[in-house]
Design an enzyme around this catalytic site. Structure first.
Site, PDB file in Angstrom:
ATOM      1  CG  ASP A  76      -0.402  -0.053   2.512  1.00 32.40           C
ATOM      2  OD1 ASP A  76       0.835  -0.143   2.621  1.00 32.40           O
ATOM      3  OD2 ASP A  76      -1.162   0.010   3.502  1.00 32.40           O
ATOM      4  CB  SER A  77       4.583   1.703  -0.282  1.00 31.23           C
ATOM      5  OG  SER A  77       4.772   0.531  -1.047  1.00 31.23           O
TER       6      SER A  77
ATOM      7  CE  LYS B 113       3.313  -6.040   3.552  1.00 33.34           C
ATOM      8  NZ  LYS B 113       2.824  -4.913   4.373  1.00 33.34           N
TER       9      LYS B 113
ATOM     10  CD  GLU C 104       7.983  -0.418   7.380  1.00 32.17           C
ATOM     11  OE1 GLU C 104       7.030  -1.129   7.000  1.00 32.17           O
ATOM     12  OE2 GLU C 104       8.170   0.749   6.996  1.00 32.17           O
TER      13      GLU C 104
HETATM   14  O1  KIV Z   1       3.588  -1.117   1.531  1.00 29.71           O
HETATM   15  C1  KIV Z   1       4.758  -1.523   1.489  1.00 29.71           C
HETATM   16  O2  KIV Z   1       5.526  -1.250   0.567  1.00 29.71           O
HETATM   17  C2  KIV Z   1       5.213  -2.338   2.603  1.00 29.71           C
HETATM   18  C3  KIV Z   1       6.676  -2.614   2.686  1.00 29.71           C
HETATM   19  C4  KIV Z   1       7.357  -1.408   3.175  1.00 29.71           C
HETATM   20  C5  KIV Z   1       6.969  -3.795   3.529  1.00 29.71           C
HETATM   21  O3  KIV Z   1       4.438  -2.755   3.404  1.00 29.71           O
END
Ligand code: KIV
Length: 275
Positions: free
Chosen positions: A44-45, A113, A182
């Protein structure tokens, strides 16, 4: 061959490192897949990197499905994990299962996730009971950024470290097949990795995790809004792109591009009749 949850379990058993990178589109997913990376995370980044938000809070299920399905089309071998966005699983166990199911059916994920430890263990159990593999995510969980009061390293005090260990054991017990750590001190990440039977995937958690994950735009030097300490730039793609965009701009304006070799031919007799 398609990587699966078994690939993850075997890597932990054999002490082989796992690799994961984020991607949000078909072409990037294809390139990462071609490079042999074990897993692609549609994180979700996406909110920061692709949509230009300050955080991940505004990312929707529709965003994740749309980008997830594009990545899934490009990933032939890498295991595709799609993030469950903010408030798609925190609200109830029922919502968590329904939304995880949508990421599998509509986003074509191989796994989902979600962020959190003990407090989301019932959701992890229910999703895995529905036959959907789950990656957990503990330590700095960006969806809770307002509760943390900023991007800070987690688990530094004795109490916080104990909570992180309890969270790791809880998500494993609930059925997660891997856990992202993280922004956790390297020594604590090592201890958690030793305590768990499932692989740990670190981001800002040191070299002793069972695997590593990075945001692809960070490691390619394409995203410069902020660069966390743990990011290594494996290429300066951002400046290569700006340079190419500049040359294109100059060449079009000065008439250098396009040349004859970039154009399609036509019989003169035909064109002459049209004048
Ligand atoms: O959203 C994302 O990119 C993540 C990573 C930083 C693990 O959750």
């Amino acid at each position: 061959m398609k990587k699966t949850v078994v690939t993850f379990a075997q890597a932990k058993e054999k002490g082989e490192k796992l690799t994961m990178l984020t991607a949000y589109d078909y072409s990037t997913a294809k390139l990462i897949d071609e490079a042999g990376v074990d897993s692609i995370l549609v994180g979700d980044s996406l909110g920061n990197v692709i949509l230009g938000y300050d955080d991940t809070i505004s990312v929707t299920m529709e965003d994740m499905i749309h980008h997830g399905a594009a990545v899934a089309r490009g990933a032939k071998e890498a295991l595709v994990v799609i993030d469950m966005p903010f408030m798609s699983y925190q609200t109830s166990v029922y919502d968590a299962v329904v939304n995880a199911g949508r990421l599998m059916k509509e986003g074509r994920a191989n796994a989902v996730k979600l962020e959190g430890g003990l407090e989301v263990a019932p959701q992890i159990k229910a999703i895995t009971d529905a036959g959907i593999p789950v990656v957990a995510h503990i330590g700095l969980t960006p969806q809770s950024i307002n509760a943390f009061g900023g991007f800070k390293v987690q688990g530094k005090s004795e109490a916080a470290a104990k909570k992180l260990i309890d969270d790791a054991l809880a998500v494993q017990e609930a059925g997660a097949f891997a856990v992202v750590l993280e922004c956790v001190p390297a020594k604590l990440a090592k201890l958690v990795t030793e305590k768990l039977a499932i692989p740990t995937i670190g981001i800002g958690a040191g070299a002793d995790c069972d695997g590593q994950v990075l945001v692809y735009a960070d490691m390619l030097g394409m995203f410069s809004d902020f660069t966390p300490k743990f990011v290594k730039r494996f290429a300066e793609t951002g400046s290569v792109m700006v340079d190419a965009f500049k040359r294109y701009n100059e060449e079009v304006k000065s008439g250098i591009y396009p040349k004859e070799e970039h154009t399609y031919a036509m019989d003169d007799e035909v064109i002459e009749k049209l004048y």
